[in-house]
Design a protein around this motif. Structure first.
Motif, PDB file in Angstrom:
ATOM      1  N   ASN A   1      -1.957   5.497  -2.953  1.00  0.00           N
ATOM      2  CA  ASN A   1      -2.500   4.154  -2.693  1.00  0.00           C
ATOM      3  C   ASN A   1      -3.665   4.217  -1.726  1.00  0.00           C
ATOM      4  O   ASN A   1      -4.734   3.653  -1.957  1.00  0.00           O
ATOM      5  CB  ASN A   1      -1.415   3.267  -2.058  1.00  0.00           C
ATOM      6  CG  ASN A   1      -0.396   2.820  -3.067  1.00  0.00           C
ATOM      7  OD1 ASN A   1      -0.647   2.878  -4.271  1.00  0.00           O
ATOM      8  ND2 ASN A   1       0.758   2.393  -2.590  1.00  0.00           N
ATOM      9  N   THR A   2      -3.421   4.915  -0.605  1.00  0.00           N
ATOM     10  CA  THR A   2      -4.426   4.965   0.454  1.00  0.00           C
ATOM     11  C   THR A   2      -5.703   5.635  -0.032  1.00  0.00           C
ATOM     12  O   THR A   2      -6.809   5.140   0.180  1.00  0.00           O
ATOM     13  CB  THR A   2      -3.868   5.726   1.662  1.00  0.00           C
ATOM     14  OG1 THR A   2      -2.573   5.241   1.947  1.00  0.00           O
ATOM     15  CG2 THR A   2      -4.748   5.547   2.872  1.00  0.00           C
ATOM     16  N   THR A   3      -5.540   6.784  -0.704  1.00  0.00           N
ATOM     17  CA  THR A   3      -6.717   7.519  -1.175  1.00  0.00           C
ATOM     18  C   THR A   3      -7.522   6.676  -2.162  1.00  0.00           C
ATOM     19  O   THR A   3      -8.743   6.620  -2.093  1.00  0.00           O
ATOM     20  CB  THR A   3      -6.289   8.830  -1.859  1.00  0.00           C
ATOM     21  OG1 THR A   3      -5.276   9.427  -1.079  1.00  0.00           O
ATOM     22  CG2 THR A   3      -7.449   9.763  -2.008  1.00  0.00           C
TER      23      THR A   3
ATOM     24  N   ARG B   1      -7.716   3.446  -2.367  1.00  0.00           N
ATOM     25  CA  ARG B   1      -8.427   2.372  -1.684  1.00  0.00           C
ATOM     26  C   ARG B   1      -9.671   2.896  -0.972  1.00  0.00           C
ATOM     27  O   ARG B   1     -10.739   2.302  -1.035  1.00  0.00           O
ATOM     28  CB  ARG B   1      -7.507   1.690  -0.682  1.00  0.00           C
ATOM     29  CG  ARG B   1      -8.143   0.453  -0.073  1.00  0.00           C
ATOM     30  CD  ARG B   1      -7.463   0.088   1.214  1.00  0.00           C
ATOM     31  NE  ARG B   1      -7.311   1.244   2.074  1.00  0.00           N
ATOM     32  CZ  ARG B   1      -6.669   1.221   3.217  1.00  0.00           C
ATOM     33  NH1 ARG B   1      -6.089   0.114   3.612  1.00  0.00           N
ATOM     34  NH2 ARG B   1      -6.572   2.307   3.960  1.00  0.00           N
ATOM     35  N   LEU B   2      -9.501   4.062  -0.299  1.00  0.00           N
ATOM     36  CA  LEU B   2     -10.639   4.638   0.423  1.00  0.00           C
ATOM     37  C   LEU B   2     -11.767   4.962  -0.544  1.00  0.00           C
ATOM     38  O   LEU B   2     -12.931   4.697  -0.274  1.00  0.00           O
ATOM     39  CB  LEU B   2     -10.216   5.903   1.167  1.00  0.00           C
ATOM     40  CG  LEU B   2      -9.375   5.671   2.419  1.00  0.00           C
ATOM     41  CD1 LEU B   2      -9.068   6.986   3.096  1.00  0.00           C
ATOM     42  CD2 LEU B   2     -10.116   4.760   3.378  1.00  0.00           C
TER      43      LEU B   2
ATOM     44  N   ASN C   1       2.821  -1.159  -2.882  1.00  0.00           N
ATOM     45  CA  ASN C   1       1.414  -0.997  -2.503  1.00  0.00           C
ATOM     46  C   ASN C   1       1.225  -0.813  -1.000  1.00  0.00           C
ATOM     47  O   ASN C   1       0.313  -1.371  -0.401  1.00  0.00           O
ATOM     48  CB  ASN C   1       0.606  -2.189  -2.998  1.00  0.00           C
ATOM     49  CG  ASN C   1      -0.841  -1.804  -3.225  1.00  0.00           C
ATOM     50  OD1 ASN C   1      -1.133  -0.614  -3.383  1.00  0.00           O
ATOM     51  ND2 ASN C   1      -1.742  -2.763  -3.234  1.00  0.00           N
ATOM     52  N   ILE C   2       2.141  -0.056  -0.396  1.00  0.00           N
ATOM     53  CA  ILE C   2       2.039   0.212   1.042  1.00  0.00           C
ATOM     54  C   ILE C   2       0.918   1.216   1.287  1.00  0.00           C
ATOM     55  O   ILE C   2       0.734   2.161   0.513  1.00  0.00           O
ATOM     56  CB  ILE C   2       3.373   0.765   1.577  1.00  0.00           C
ATOM     57  CG1 ILE C   2       4.424  -0.344   1.562  1.00  0.00           C
ATOM     58  CG2 ILE C   2       3.219   1.333   2.982  1.00  0.00           C
ATOM     59  CD1 ILE C   2       5.792   0.104   1.976  1.00  0.00           C
ATOM     60  N   MET C   3       0.113   0.997   2.331  1.00  0.00           N
ATOM     61  CA  MET C   3      -0.963   1.934   2.668  1.00  0.00           C
ATOM     62  C   MET C   3      -0.857   2.339   4.126  1.00  0.00           C
ATOM     63  O   MET C   3      -0.265   1.626   4.938  1.00  0.00           O
ATOM     64  CB  MET C   3      -2.329   1.298   2.452  1.00  0.00           C
ATOM     65  CG  MET C   3      -2.609   0.972   1.010  1.00  0.00           C
ATOM     66  SD  MET C   3      -4.164   0.160   0.862  1.00  0.00           S
ATOM     67  CE  MET C   3      -4.017  -0.599  -0.728  1.00  0.00           C
ATOM     68  N   VAL C   4      -1.458   3.464   4.441  1.00  0.00           N
ATOM     69  CA  VAL C   4      -1.507   3.895   5.839  1.00  0.00           C
ATOM     70  C   VAL C   4      -2.971   3.856   6.277  1.00  0.00           C
ATOM     71  O   VAL C   4      -3.864   3.902   5.440  1.00  0.00           O
ATOM     72  CB  VAL C   4      -0.938   5.314   6.005  1.00  0.00           C
ATOM     73  CG1 VAL C   4       0.546   5.325   5.743  1.00  0.00           C
ATOM     74  CG2 VAL C   4      -1.652   6.294   5.104  1.00  0.00           C
TER      75      VAL C   4
ATOM     76  N   LEU D   1      -4.260   9.643   7.051  1.00  0.00           N
ATOM     77  CA  LEU D   1      -4.153  10.157   5.688  1.00  0.00           C
ATOM     78  C   LEU D   1      -3.947  11.667   5.656  1.00  0.00           C
ATOM     79  O   LEU D   1      -3.135  12.172   4.884  1.00  0.00           O
ATOM     80  CB  LEU D   1      -5.408   9.784   4.891  1.00  0.00           C
ATOM     81  CG  LEU D   1      -5.281  10.008   3.382  1.00  0.00           C
ATOM     82  CD1 LEU D   1      -4.140   9.194   2.816  1.00  0.00           C
ATOM     83  CD2 LEU D   1      -6.573   9.660   2.680  1.00  0.00           C
TER      84      LEU D   1
END
Lengths: 275, 114
Positions: A58-60, A62-63, B19-22, B27
Motif C-alpha cells: 500500500n505504502t509503496t 502511494r509513494l 488500506n493501512i499505510m505507514v 518504509l
C-alpha cells in the motif's frame, strides 16, 4: 480461545491433504496421515506476514503515485513563473523608458532643472537603474573541465560562494557598479545556490560567470588577488582543479542596468530626511 | 500446505482492504522486517516438514528477527551508514533461499518425486 480452536480445526483438516510416504503419521483412528501438521502459531504468523506485505505494498504504491506527479507539477509552476517574470520585465523596461522620456521632457521645460536631472541620472546609474560605462575589470569564472581520478566533483565547480566572494572583494575595493552575466548587483541582490545553477536577482545563471566591475582597475585587481577568499580561486583552485578563471583590466567596459522591480514592500522613506 | 496459503491470502486481503499505510520514513524498516518475516515463516515451514517445529523457538525467532532487522536499519540511519540495511537484506536473503531450497527438497521427498 475460539479463534485458536478454529485454527486448530483448520490445521487438522489440512493434515488430511497430501500423500507422503516417509513422514506419514498414525492417528488415533488408525488412519495414516500423509501431510504435515502446521502449528497454529505458524499459521497465525504467516497471516501476519501477509498483512505486513500488504501494508508495505500500500505504502509503496502511494509513494510511487505521489512522487512523479509532484515533481512535474513543480516544474510546471517554475516554468509559468519564469514566463510571467519575463513578461513583467518587458513591461518594466517599457515603463522605465516612459519615465525617462517624461523626465527629459520636463527638463527641456526649464534650464534650472538641468542640475537636478544630472544628479538624478548619476544617482540612477549608481543605484543600478541605468547602464553605466567606465574603466574596470572583467573577471571570468568557469568550472574546471575534468575531474581527476577520485576527486570530489564539487571542487571543480564554481559555487555561489565563489561568485559572492569576488563581488564582495570588488565592492570592498570601491567598485561603483558590478554585474554578473549582465545581472546588475544592487542593494537587494542575493547571490545564492539553486541546484546546479546560481541565482543572481532570482535569475538562474550557469558557468561561465562573467563579472564586470567599474572602478580603478589596478585597485580592483589587487583587491581580488589579496582577498583571502577570492584569491584562492585565482591561485590554489586554478592550478589544483583546473578552474577557468581570468581577470582582465579594461579601459572601457559597460555594466548592465538592473532589470528587476524596485518596489519596496516594507521600507518607507523617513520624512524630512536628506532632501 | 493449503492452510498456510489460505492464511497468507487472508492476511494480504485484510491488509489491502483496510488500506493501512505507514509513513514514508518507516518504509525501509517495514521492508526489511517483511524480508525477515518471510525468512522466519519459511524457516517455520521447513521445521514443520522436518518435524522439529517448536512454538517458542518459532515465535521468539520471528519477533527477534523482525525487530533486529528494523533495528539494524535504525542504527544505520543514526550512524550515517544508510547502506547498513543491505547487511540485513543480504543475510535474510541468503537464509530465505536456503530455507526455500530445503522446503522444496522436503516436499519432493514427501510427494515421492525423489
Amino acid at each position: 480461545m475460539c479463534v485458536l480452536d478454529a485454527i486448530r480445526a483448520l490445521t487438522c483438516y489440512n493434515a488430511v491433504i497430501g500423500s507422503g510416504k516417509i513422514s506419514s503419521l498414525r492417528t488415533q483412528s488408525g488412519r495414516y496421515m500423509n501431510s504435515t501438521y502446521f502449528r497454529p502459531a505458524l499459521v497465525v504468523i504467516v497471516g501476519i506476514l501477509g498483512f505486513l506485505i500488504a501494508v508495505a505494498f500500500n505504502t509503496t504504491t502511494r509513494l510511487d503515485e505521489a512522487r512523479p506527479q509532484r515533481a512535474s507539477d513543480l516544474v510546471g509552476v517554475v516554468q509559468d513563473m519564469e514566463r510571467q517574470r519575463g513578461e513583467l520585465q518587458d513591461r518594466l523596461a517599457d515603463l522605465r523608458n516612459q519615465i525617462s522620456g517624461l523626465e527629459h521632457a520636463a527638463a527641456d521645460d526649464s534650464g534650472i532643472r538641468d542640475t537636478f536631472t544630472n544628479e538624478l541620472e548619476q544617482a540612477q546609474a549608481l543605484a543600478g537603474l541605468s547602464a553605466i560605462r567606465g574603466p574596470g575589470v572583467e573577471v571570468v569564472l568557469a568550472d574546471g573541465s575534468e575531474v581527476a581520478q577520485g576527486g570530489n566533483p564539487n571542487d571543480y565547480l564554481i559555487h555561489d560562494t565563489d561568485v559572492a566572494a569576488v563581488v564582495n572583494a570588488l565592492v570592498a575595493a570601491g567598485a561603483e557598479a558590478v554585474d554578473v552575466n549582465e545581472e546588475r548587483v544592487v542593494a537587494t541582490t542575493p547571490i545564492r545556490c539553486a541546484g546546479t545553477t546560481i541565482l543572481v536577482n532570482s535569475v538562474r545563471l550557469g558557468s561561465p560567470y562573467t563579472i564586470r566591475a567599474i572602478g580603478d582597475s589596478a585597485e580592483l585587481e589587487n583587491a581580488l588577488l589579496s582577498d583571502p577568499q577570492a584569491s584562492l580561486l585565482f591561485t590554489t583552485y586554478k592550478s589544483q582543479y583546473g578552474l577557468q578563471v581570468s581577470i582582465s583590466k579594461l579601459d572601457e567596459l559597460e555594466v548592465a542596468p538592473y532589470r528587476g522591480s524596485l518596489r519596496p514592500q516594507y521600507a518607507a522613506p523617513v520624512e524630512g530626511d536628506g532632501g | 500446505m493449503m492452510v498456510l496459503v489460505l492464511a497468507l491470502t487472508l492476511g494480504i486481503t485484510l491488509g489491502l482492504l483496510t488500506n493501512i499505510m505507514v509513513p514514508a520514513a518507516v518504509l525501509t524498516y517495514l521492508g526489511v522486517s517483511v524480508l525477515a518475516a518471510i525468512d522466519a515463516c519459511l524457516g517455520g515451514v521447513r521445521a514443520s516438514l522436518e518435524r522439529t517445529f517448536d512454538d517458542k523457538v518459532f515465535v521468539s525467532g520471528f519477533i527477534t528477527n523482525t525487530l533486529m532487522a528494523a533495528f539494524i536499519v535504525f542504527v544505520g540511519d543514526r550512524i550515517g551508514v544508510r547502506e547498513l540495511y543491505l547487511a540485513a537484506v543480504v543475510a535474510f536473503g541468503i537464509r530465505l533461499f536456503d530455507n526455500l531450497s530445503t522446503v522444496r527438497r522436503l516436499l519432493f521427498r514427501r510427494w515421492g518425486w525423489e
